[in-house]
Design an enzyme around this catalytic site. Structure first.
Site, PDB file in Angstrom:
ATOM      1  N   ILE A 157       0.833  -1.211   0.000  1.00 16.87           N
ATOM      2  CA  ILE A 157       0.000   0.000   0.000  1.00 16.87           C
ATOM      3  C   ILE A 157       0.865   1.256   0.000  1.00 16.87           C
ATOM      4  CG2 ILE A 157      -0.252   0.181   2.524  1.00 16.87           C
ATOM      5  CD1 ILE A 157      -2.999   0.851  -0.115  1.00 16.87           C
ATOM      6  N   SER A 198      11.582   0.627   7.646  1.00 17.55           N
ATOM      7  CA  SER A 198      11.029  -0.664   7.240  1.00 17.55           C
ATOM      8  C   SER A 198      12.010  -1.760   7.604  1.00 17.55           C
ATOM      9  CB  SER A 198      10.756  -0.686   5.733  1.00 17.55           C
ATOM     10  OG  SER A 198      10.337  -1.978   5.309  1.00 17.55           O
ATOM     11  N   ARG A 199      11.483  -2.888   8.059  1.00 23.88           N
ATOM     12  CA  ARG A 199      12.349  -4.012   8.415  1.00 23.88           C
ATOM     13  C   ARG A 199      12.908  -4.722   7.187  1.00 23.88           C
ATOM     14  NH1 ARG A 199       8.640  -7.657  12.132  1.00 23.88           N
ATOM     15  NH2 ARG A 199       7.223  -7.161  10.405  1.00 23.88           N
ATOM     16  N   LYS A 203      -5.833   3.276   7.229  1.00 25.88           N
ATOM     17  CA  LYS A 203      -7.035   2.664   7.784  1.00 25.88           C
ATOM     18  C   LYS A 203      -6.779   1.197   8.091  1.00 25.88           C
ATOM     19  CE  LYS A 203      -8.265  -0.111   4.310  1.00 25.88           C
ATOM     20  NZ  LYS A 203      -8.468  -1.555   4.429  1.00 25.88           N
ATOM     21  N   ASP A 215     -11.118  -5.953   6.523  1.00 25.87           N
ATOM     22  CA  ASP A 215     -10.031  -5.089   6.067  1.00 25.87           C
ATOM     23  C   ASP A 215     -10.471  -4.318   4.815  1.00 25.87           C
ATOM     24  OD1 ASP A 215      -7.059  -4.293   6.154  1.00 25.87           O
ATOM     25  OD2 ASP A 215      -7.283  -5.090   4.127  1.00 25.87           O
TER      26      ASP A 215
END
Length: 308
Positions: A14, A36-37, A90, A168
């Site tokens: 996303i 970010s991992r 969201k 979701d």
């Protein structure tokens, strides 16, 4: 005014598909860093997590959180406590109480908290809202059906507690509904289908009604193949409106309406810039509350195991 210096947390699908292009297209905001991992972004500073990013970029003004909902509360607490404005993908939290607590902290810190509902910014939603305000609805039907294997391949978090399952995507329909209908909506009844090997629903049927008694029937399903369905139908006395394609196409009394092109995420970022400039928050929890009520009140039905 100087541009808002932004850090983004969670560089998944996303973020890559929607957030990065929208940020680049929005005046008044500048992406400075990404945390970010498992991924890195070009032309910005990259960090393994939010804490490292805040330590390395003390001049950041705002943080956008794009991780799964189970992780957003802890990250938002850290960002708000550091005095940063926060943009939440969201849903704004895994629970209503989480989102409420974040709103209270944002007010205490005098920073912006934006609980973003991207589907409310779909191209036809504002026009539909105006039509509904001028025509008394008598019945509403929602059909929101898609193929989870296509849209969420291998994403185990959606099946875990706090992952929402079919809600979701379904919460997008509820965000449009609560924006367009113009009055409070309550849950009356719910049936939830849960695969035997999962912890969140794969399908749901909700009965709702408005504060003035208009019935609303919603069906959500993640097992649809072929063409996907994202439709909301509103009927009045002899008239009808259909919002389709997730709120981006509109038909009134059978006649397609001329609508501008889709621009959901650019609209969200313009709104966020305005909120930050004004030191205001936007935290509407109505869609999340309906989902919470469905989990609490719904009848659960076991279905066959789901295999991705």
């Amino acid at each position: 005014m100087k541009d808002i210096r932004l850090g983004l947390v969670g560089l998944g699908k996303i973020a890559r598909d929607q957030h990065l292009p929208a940020i680049a297209a929005t005046n008044g905001i500048d992406l400075v860093a990404v945390a970010s991992r498992n991924a890195t972004a070009q032309s910005v500073n990259n960090y393994p997590d939010l804490t490292a990013m805040l330590a390395g970029e003390p001049d950041l003004d705002a943080i956008v959180l794009c991780q799964p909902p189970q992780a957003r509360y802890a990250a938002a607490l850290i960002a708000l406590a550091a005095g940063k404005h926060v943009f939440l993908e969201k849903p704004p939290g895994a629970t209503v109480s989480e989102a409420q607590a974040l709103g209270a902290l944002a007010a205490e810190q005098r920073v912006t908290l934006f609980a973003s509902w991207h589907s409310r910014y779909a191209a036809a939603v504002a026009t539909a809202k105006g039509w509904v305000a001028a025509n008394a609805p008598r019945r509403v039907r929602i059909d929101w059906k898609e193929d989870v294997r296509h849209w969420h391949p291998g994403q185990e978090w959606i099946w875990e507690p706090g992952g929402f399952g079919v809600f979701d995507p379904g919460i997008n329909a509820l965000s449009i509904l609560t924006e367009v209908i113009g009055v409070p909506v309550r849950l009356v009844d719910a049936d939830l289908d849960k695969p035997a090997n999962r912890q969140t629903p794969i399908a749901a049927r909700l009965m709702l009604e408005t504060a003035n008694g208009v019935p609303i029937h919603a069906e959500f399903d993640w097992r649809q193949t072929g063409p996907q369905t994202w439709d909301i139908m509103v009927e009045t006395g002899g008239k009808s409106l259909i919002l389709s394609d997730g709120g981006n196409r509109l038909t009134i009394d059978g006649i397609p309406q001329s609508i501008e092109h889709e621009a959901e995420y650019p609209g969200l970022y313009r709104r966020f810039v305005d909120l930050v400039r004004a030191r205001q928050s936007d935290i509407d929890l109505a869609p999340l509350q309906i989902v919470a009520d469905a989990f609490l009140r719904g009848r659960w039905h076991s279905t066959e195991a789901f295999v991705d």
